[in-house]
Design an enzyme around this catalytic site. Sequence first.
Site: not given
Length: 456
Positions: A222, A241, A243, A370
Amino acid sequence: MKKKISYLISIPLTKLLVQLITLSGSGAGTNFPGKVARKISPDILSYLVKQTKKEILVVTGTNGKTTTAGFIAGILKADGRKVVHNRRGANMLTGITTAVVNESSVLAELNPDNCLFEVDEAYLPKAVDEFIPDVILVTNLFRDQLDRYGELNTTAKKIDQAIEKTAKIKIPKILLNADDPIVSSLGENYSENQVVYGFQDIKFVNQDENITSPQEITNCKCGARYNYEKVFYGHLGHFYCSCGHKRPTPQISANAVIDVNSSKLIINSDYHEEFTVTIKMPGLYNAYNALAAISMALNIGINIENIKKGLENYFTVFGRAETLYMKGKMVLTQLIKNPIGATEVLRTVKDDINGRLLIIINDNYADGRDVSWLWDANFELLSGYNKTVVVSGTRASDMATRLKYAGIQSENIIIIEDIKKALEKSLSAVKEEEKLYILPTYTALLDLQKIQKNFL
Ligand SMILES: [Zn+2]
């Protein structure tokens, strides 16, 4: 029939190459023989794996694949099964082919009870074109080698794609880490085939463990950030969450007591009565690996007695493979390749007052070019460290800078780019009651394996 003839060439040739490479001591010859085999007989992997009598098992995820698969192999063997396993951790198709062909007879007969493959996340969709797994286990998904794999969601999509492809022929059991928000939402279209495992609670003893916020932030579908009732490590924990989306309730759950050199797991599930296993390896990450392996074993119907016996077997092998004596000094080697994994290893090192440290950072292709991830790993855990640390490898000076910023005195940091010389220097500093921890990146580990025979 024509195919068969090609096997009669590719199999003996592959076996010969494996032997030659092993004899020459160049160590990492796990991909080349498989590459040759696939050139001569492109369908060789598929042909041999099809002979599997019971389940074809796949282990994937960012961290812990090799250890988890090693635990599972130990358990399958304790159950009396014949297992074909890419145990050397070469987890792309060429490496898997090497392992499989090397176990086959020259007449292309394999007939294992189980095939057990650790598979690189990014290669999983390709792998399932060649064999159809019965179980796919996903350990965790962390940021790793960004320049090669892109974002975590891309990796998650690859795994979902592999599940979709497989499901066209046979829907696999999907074993998922409930504590990992990204992993636990994989294979959502096949939710009746999902089995999740996770930790109910974790207690740390003899170490100061004080994690209150996740070290890595993940967002819900979400878009909102996850909140946590409990954080275990990285983004692993009891997340939820606003939601309404939250950590699924695991069918297989454990409580863990993590000590400096071992962990105790109390396992609960619908399949059996509560039981306890002791993992004689340091670190919460190994407790997760063990729980994953136990979940796999319970799912394919292995009894508790053989699960315990199998884990015991593995510790013996682990002891030989990872703890070595060089020049009479005890040496523990632990691969580091991403911030979360490295931080967990550092936690273990920090708690061992008899430990000394050699860190080897390379930036070859297989390591990821990297090295900025060194800044995300929590080297600050070593800030109270008052012994010398040797840093080595092609990026030794970057590592030295990182340690300085982490609060280690400059005079305690020794830079020796040449790995052999660095190892010599480190060993000479280790006192009788002490041990040396070596933390190499992947290609540094391969370099180390080539030279260590001079020190045994
Ligand atoms: Zn949400």
